[in-house]
Motif scaffolding. Sequence first.
Motif, PDB file in Angstrom:
ATOM      1  N   LEU A 496       0.737  -1.082  -0.202  1.00 51.77           N
ATOM      2  CA  LEU A 496       0.002   0.060   0.157  1.00 51.77           C
ATOM      3  C   LEU A 496       1.110   1.276   0.055  1.00 51.77           C
ATOM      4  CD1 LEU A 496      -2.608  -1.206   2.828  1.00 51.77           C
ATOM      5  CD2 LEU A 496      -2.771  -1.302  -0.026  1.00 51.77           C
ATOM      6  N   GLU A 497       0.468   2.368  -0.789  1.00 44.90           N
ATOM      7  CA  GLU A 497       1.373   3.453  -0.916  1.00 44.90           C
ATOM      8  C   GLU A 497       0.339   4.701  -1.014  1.00 44.90           C
ATOM      9  OE1 GLU A 497       4.083   3.477  -4.159  1.00 44.90           O
ATOM     10  OE2 GLU A 497       4.545   1.483  -3.861  1.00 44.90           O
ATOM     11  N   GLY A 498       0.779   5.872  -0.322  1.00 45.34           N
ATOM     12  CA  GLY A 498       0.184   6.878  -0.283  1.00 45.34           C
ATOM     13  C   GLY A 498       0.886   8.156  -0.189  1.00 45.34           C
ATOM     14  N   GLY A 499       0.405   9.325  -0.471  1.00 43.68           N
ATOM     15  CA  GLY A 499       1.585  10.594  -0.410  1.00 43.68           C
ATOM     16  C   GLY A 499       0.332  11.738  -0.343  1.00 43.68           C
ATOM     17  N   LEU A 500       1.015  12.815  -0.122  1.00 39.92           N
ATOM     18  CA  LEU A 500       0.742  14.407  -0.348  1.00 39.92           C
ATOM     19  C   LEU A 500       1.955  15.225  -0.961  1.00 39.92           C
ATOM     20  CD1 LEU A 500      -0.910  14.780   3.333  1.00 39.92           C
ATOM     21  CD2 LEU A 500      -2.194  14.024   1.129  1.00 39.92           C
ATOM     22  N   ARG A 501       1.389  15.954  -1.769  1.00 42.97           N
ATOM     23  CA  ARG A 501       2.077  16.999  -2.270  1.00 42.97           C
ATOM     24  C   ARG A 501       1.694  18.240  -2.433  1.00 42.97           C
ATOM     25  NH1 ARG A 501       4.052  18.525  -7.793  1.00 42.97           N
ATOM     26  NH2 ARG A 501       6.356  18.886  -7.999  1.00 42.97           N
ATOM     27  N   TYR A 502       2.502  19.181  -2.257  1.00 40.08           N
ATOM     28  CA  TYR A 502       2.108  20.874  -2.428  1.00 40.08           C
ATOM     29  C   TYR A 502       3.295  21.456  -3.185  1.00 40.08           C
ATOM     30  CZ  TYR A 502       1.385  25.593  -1.256  1.00 40.08           C
ATOM     31  OH  TYR A 502       1.148  27.054  -1.149  1.00 40.08           O
ATOM     32  N   THR A 503       2.657  22.556  -4.044  1.00 40.28           N
ATOM     33  CA  THR A 503       3.763  23.355  -4.702  1.00 40.28           C
ATOM     34  C   THR A 503       3.198  24.719  -4.823  1.00 40.28           C
ATOM     35  OG1 THR A 503       2.664  23.095  -7.074  1.00 40.28           O
ATOM     36  CG2 THR A 503       4.323  21.422  -6.253  1.00 40.28           C
ATOM     37  N   ASP A 504       4.057  25.513  -4.932  1.00 43.35           N
ATOM     38  CA  ASP A 504       3.721  26.970  -4.900  1.00 43.35           C
ATOM     39  C   ASP A 504       4.581  27.575  -6.155  1.00 43.35           C
ATOM     40  OD1 ASP A 504       3.367  29.634  -4.812  1.00 43.35           O
ATOM     41  OD2 ASP A 504       3.569  29.850  -2.626  1.00 43.35           O
ATOM     42  N   ARG A 505       4.084  27.660  -7.267  1.00 44.23           N
ATOM     43  CA  ARG A 505       4.908  28.445  -8.370  1.00 44.23           C
ATOM     44  C   ARG A 505       4.522  29.669  -8.852  1.00 44.23           C
ATOM     45  NH1 ARG A 505       6.328  24.745 -13.727  1.00 44.23           N
ATOM     46  NH2 ARG A 505       7.551  26.364 -14.848  1.00 44.23           N
ATOM     47  N   SER A 506       5.748  30.520  -9.055  1.00 45.75           N
ATOM     48  CA  SER A 506       5.311  31.517  -9.816  1.00 45.75           C
ATOM     49  C   SER A 506       6.084  31.924 -11.086  1.00 45.75           C
ATOM     50  CB  SER A 506       5.769  32.954  -8.746  1.00 45.75           C
ATOM     51  OG  SER A 506       7.101  32.902  -8.680  1.00 45.75           O
ATOM     52  N   ALA A 507       5.542  32.488 -11.946  1.00 45.86           N
ATOM     53  CA  ALA A 507       6.279  32.844 -13.230  1.00 45.86           C
ATOM     54  C   ALA A 507       5.780  34.292 -13.583  1.00 45.86           C
ATOM     55  CB  ALA A 507       5.852  31.888 -14.484  1.00 45.86           C
ATOM     56  N   ILE A 508       7.099  34.953 -13.761  1.00 52.26           N
ATOM     57  CA  ILE A 508       6.872  36.558 -14.130  1.00 52.26           C
ATOM     58  C   ILE A 508       7.822  36.798 -15.487  1.00 52.26           C
ATOM     59  CG2 ILE A 508       7.391  38.772 -13.633  1.00 52.26           C
ATOM     60  CD1 ILE A 508       7.228  38.092 -10.499  1.00 52.26           C
ATOM     61  N   THR A 509       7.096  37.074 -16.692  1.00 56.12           N
ATOM     62  CA  THR A 509       7.633  37.243 -17.658  1.00 56.12           C
ATOM     63  C   THR A 509       7.510  38.741 -18.246  1.00 56.12           C
ATOM     64  OG1 THR A 509       7.479  34.913 -18.416  1.00 56.12           O
ATOM     65  CG2 THR A 509       7.980  36.539 -20.405  1.00 56.12           C
ATOM     66  N   ASP A 510       8.669  39.546 -18.546  1.00 51.77           N
ATOM     67  CA  ASP A 510       8.743  40.719 -19.175  1.00 51.77           C
ATOM     68  C   ASP A 510       9.354  40.416 -20.460  1.00 51.77           C
ATOM     69  OD1 ASP A 510       8.171  42.393 -16.973  1.00 51.77           O
ATOM     70  OD2 ASP A 510       9.812  41.797 -16.162  1.00 51.77           O
ATOM     71  N   SER A 511       8.570  40.912 -21.701  1.00 48.20           N
ATOM     72  CA  SER A 511       8.997  40.668 -23.004  1.00 48.20           C
ATOM     73  C   SER A 511       8.670  42.010 -23.511  1.00 48.20           C
ATOM     74  CB  SER A 511       8.275  39.604 -23.847  1.00 48.20           C
ATOM     75  OG  SER A 511       8.385  39.630 -25.078  1.00 48.20           O
ATOM     76  N   SER A 512       9.498  42.937 -24.186  1.00 47.36           N
ATOM     77  CA  SER A 512       9.166  44.188 -24.850  1.00 47.36           C
ATOM     78  C   SER A 512       8.747  44.109 -26.134  1.00 47.36           C
ATOM     79  CB  SER A 512      10.498  44.913 -24.892  1.00 47.36           C
ATOM     80  OG  SER A 512      11.223  44.646 -25.904  1.00 47.36           O
ATOM     81  N   THR A 513       7.836  45.074 -26.559  1.00 48.65           N
ATOM     82  CA  THR A 513       7.730  45.132 -28.032  1.00 48.65           C
ATOM     83  C   THR A 513       8.691  45.625 -28.646  1.00 48.65           C
ATOM     84  OG1 THR A 513       6.978  47.493 -27.459  1.00 48.65           O
ATOM     85  CG2 THR A 513       5.053  45.868 -27.312  1.00 48.65           C
ATOM     86  N   TYR A 514       8.764  45.333 -30.000  1.00 56.59           N
ATOM     87  CA  TYR A 514       9.983  45.715 -30.933  1.00 56.59           C
ATOM     88  C   TYR A 514       9.805  46.992 -31.191  1.00 56.59           C
ATOM     89  CZ  TYR A 514      11.590  40.772 -31.987  1.00 56.59           C
ATOM     90  OH  TYR A 514      12.221  39.661 -32.006  1.00 56.59           O
ATOM     91  N   ALA A 515      10.894  47.851 -30.734  1.00 60.87           N
ATOM     92  CA  ALA A 515      11.145  49.270 -30.859  1.00 60.87           C
ATOM     93  C   ALA A 515      11.808  49.452 -32.418  1.00 60.87           C
ATOM     94  CB  ALA A 515      11.985  49.948 -29.837  1.00 60.87           C
ATOM     95  N   TYR A 516      11.301  50.277 -33.171  1.00 57.28           N
ATOM     96  CA  TYR A 516      11.911  50.537 -34.555  1.00 57.28           C
ATOM     97  C   TYR A 516      12.436  51.932 -34.630  1.00 57.28           C
ATOM     98  CZ  TYR A 516      12.436  50.846 -39.517  1.00 57.28           C
ATOM     99  OH  TYR A 516      12.847  51.030 -40.698  1.00 57.28           O
ATOM    100  N   TYR A 517      13.757  52.170 -35.119  1.00 55.57           N
ATOM    101  CA  TYR A 517      14.373  53.393 -35.366  1.00 55.57           C
ATOM    102  C   TYR A 517      14.841  53.255 -36.900  1.00 55.57           C
ATOM    103  CZ  TYR A 517      14.644  52.535 -30.241  1.00 55.57           C
ATOM    104  OH  TYR A 517      14.555  52.248 -29.107  1.00 55.57           O
ATOM    105  N   GLY A 518      14.281  54.304 -37.554  1.00 58.42           N
ATOM    106  CA  GLY A 518      14.655  54.413 -39.045  1.00 58.42           C
ATOM    107  C   GLY A 518      15.844  55.112 -39.113  1.00 58.42           C
ATOM    108  N   ILE A 519      16.755  54.369 -40.297  1.00 58.29           N
ATOM    109  CA  ILE A 519      17.959  54.959 -40.667  1.00 58.29           C
ATOM    110  C   ILE A 519      17.467  56.279 -41.789  1.00 58.29           C
ATOM    111  CG2 ILE A 519      20.167  54.511 -41.810  1.00 58.29           C
ATOM    112  CD1 ILE A 519      19.981  51.792 -40.723  1.00 58.29           C
ATOM    113  N   SER A 520      18.209  57.296 -41.186  1.00 55.96           N
ATOM    114  CA  SER A 520      17.564  58.455 -42.098  1.00 55.96           C
ATOM    115  C   SER A 520      18.684  59.200 -42.737  1.00 55.96           C
ATOM    116  CB  SER A 520      17.166  59.808 -40.912  1.00 55.96           C
ATOM    117  OG  SER A 520      18.117  59.960 -39.994  1.00 55.96           O
TER     118      SER A 520
END
Length: 951
Positions: A496-520
């Motif tokens: 016979l086997e048994g068990g308990l498990r607990y997790t606390d997970r976080s994920a934070i992602t920063d992803s910039s939009t593409y900035a465009y600079y024209g060559i003048s």
Amino acid sequence: MTHATARTRRASAYFTATASLAALLVTGWSNAAFAQDSTQAADSGSTAPSGDDTAAPVQGTSDQPVSDIVVTGVRASLQSAQSIKRNAGQIVDSVVAEDIGKLPDRNVAEALQRITGVQIQRSYGEGSSIAIRGLSQVRTEINGRDVFTANGGRSLSLEDVPSELLAGIDVYKNPSAELIEGGIGGLVNLRTRKPFDFDGFKLSASAGVNYYDLYGKSKPQANLLVSNRWDTGIGEIGILADVAFQKTAFRQDQISSEPFFRLLPSDAEDAAVLAGLGRTGQETYLAHGTGIGQYLGDRRRLGVDVAVQWRPTDTLQFTGEYIRSDYKFQYGDYSFFAYTGDADITPDYTQPFTFDDAGNFRSGTFVNVPINANTSLERRKSVTNDYSLHGVWNPTSDLEVSGDFQYIRANTDGQRSIVILSSTAERFRTSVGNGVPTMFIYGDDDPTNGDGSTTNFDNYRSGGGYLDHIEHSVGTEYAGRFDVKYQLHGGFLRALEGGLRYTDRSAITDSSTYAYYGISTPLPDSLLEVRPFRGELYRGYQDVPVGAVFFNRNTVLDYDATREALAPYVADSQRQALLDGVGYVPSDRNTQGENTYTAYGLVRFGSDDFAVPFDGNLGVRVVKTKVNTSGFQVRTPQVQVGTDNEGNPLYGNGDVVYQPISVDSDYTKALPSLNLTFHLTRELQLRLAASEALSRPSFTQLNPNINIVEYNPTGQRREASSGNPSLRPLTAKQLDASLEYYFASTGMVYGAAFYKKVDGFIANVVDQETYTFGDNSYVYNVSRPVNGDNGTIKGFEVGGNTFFDFLPGIWSGFGVQANFTYVDSKAPSPDAEDNEGNPILVPLEQLSKYSYNLVGIYDRGAISARVAYNWRSKYVVTTRGNGSGNLPIFNAPRGQLDASITYTVNPNFAITVDGINLTDTENRTYYGIESRPQSSVLNDRRVSLTARITY
């Protein structure tokens, strides 16, 4: 001598030297100073997937008497893998390192491709991700615990981990209740070594060099493991430290034709083009350009494993472990495109055109085609730190109580920057469909005497721009579990086997939009370079331009230097922003929090008195998941910015408003499982399994951020895109059967069949949503991922391995491994469409219907060798490729040959030569049907020389 000739001669010399060394080793084998029966046993790690340190393997030592017969080399790794498969309570396949620091492949994903039912995806010549039985939702673990890369997903990037750090890899294809949930495709457990795996002191060190022939570069690698154990006044203590370091290089050459667009006879402009081509009323598809890509980059892997074990009494044991994966990836590329995108392309009607019988473009010349010459940088650095503490207590021989705690912190930083130089080809000629596409550029100012090689380089000094993007991700997790196992005797119930498990997970992602600079203003010569193509690209290919002009690649590889160099040549209003670098706005952040609460129960049973002896396990795993997702709804109202000459109002975008979004969700799933093994004879066993599994959506798919813009100068339906924080997990009901015949310690054949019914496939769909600005309401076409219909996946696997021990003398060292997989899917695909908007039915992405491995083996005395061929049939790369005109992209069938040979000089010293992609395999993709080619790609062949010592 040209650079290409010099590089070819260097590569040839290197391969000749390698072959000569291999031949010398083979010749010297017959005079080896020792026999197989005096060598050291291969090391293997624990097979327990739950952090259970009690399942330590049997180890050989260098102290064994010469009279003992110890299996070593490839034979030992196959024997260990076969033993794991035979004795497991589930359907499991394994790859085991034949010695410390020596998996059969240097890349974890490439090692996994040898397993039946596993198909891999390659990134710039190396395996990077896997699918098991057609599903990419695969859970990854290290020593039975969570592990992940901080990238918006849930699993580890398999390319991050140096394979030298591992003792073995186990692939669980059907779950049982004690296994952590999360992969409807399967579970991959990476196993490291522990100090109690060895009888005493252990030292292993290796150093090697890898040569990449297309790039013409060599890179080092090294591995060091030190372990020992001592009896002390407070019990037995063991300490192990294992460090693995790799540097690799890659070059990828690619020549692509752009998407094919249909000419509609009902459209006046298309009808005129058809008339000019002499194809009025005929089905006709024109490719909208051709492109060249050359990617030159490198990878660096650093893996660290430190483990401490303490056994204060015979019934109590603790293990603390720290594992670090530190990965860097970078490339700088040259991309040269003549391409009109979705806009029409104009034929030169004075030149001949050819088409196939179905009306697909084969060759022709076009006029005034836009050209981009791009130099770019892509960079990723990922670090995962894994801290764990495990304890196991055996108060009696029948009772085991264990506890486990883990903390993970992972970080990923990425950059993508592109310098674009723009021009126009007065005439552009290309041919596709017969091998590698061709590309020629003609112009009145051609500096190459009109031979159709390239345009005037001066045309690239002005025009174009700079794209800049950065991203940063952090993921953390706290996890704890408690398990109890109790052995029963003398009846139907075994444990016979048994068990308990607990997790606390976080994920934070920063992803910039593409900035465009024209060559003048025009760029100076000091910032430009000429990259040669003809005779240099694609192993000497001639049907491309002599070269093209690009922004200097060495500058692009320095992110800060690129912005500083470009600053004087962009508009004054953009200069300071360029120097400061792109940053983040509130809506660039995706924040996720997740808690899981799990309980499981499992009963193991069996009977030796039944007509057919059997054993098995029956269990259920119940998991409650709580998810908190936060982000922003970005609202940009329309404002009046002036009036025209007639006094009518002119509108534009007003100030951006960020409205916070927070969504909480939870769900509870019960996941039952049944595994049965019938022992038909001592050698033959039948496994039957039924189970339910789940895979949670990725954190990227849950991202709630959405950008709503009121101003609509086009007059078309407003559009937006977002993730979906209300996505539910994918679930799969699974049936498995496996018939396995074990006729020797390294000899078996098996056949398996499987069926999966998957509920909730996730696909991006466009739906209409209403948003209000003041008194005005607007309907938007919003693209979001949603849970779709059910799908089914079914198939079978066959395979086996053996050594030809019945052959005389040296011939008995030969052996073979072989396996074949058939997978068929009836799964809903995302809304793939052709150019007319008609739906295209395609199978699951990344799924080949057929795949096989064929491995020749030799292992006798001092020589251990493999020659491995892996093949897979065509598959869908993506249902809607970026820049493909929303067409699905298929990968053509592909096979690759790899080989290795090890010469064991004495029990403590060995030399290995490896070769990867020896057949110089070309990878081809196409748009929907093979007569519409998309790309032809070549990667490096790699040869490695490694020296290894073990004490």
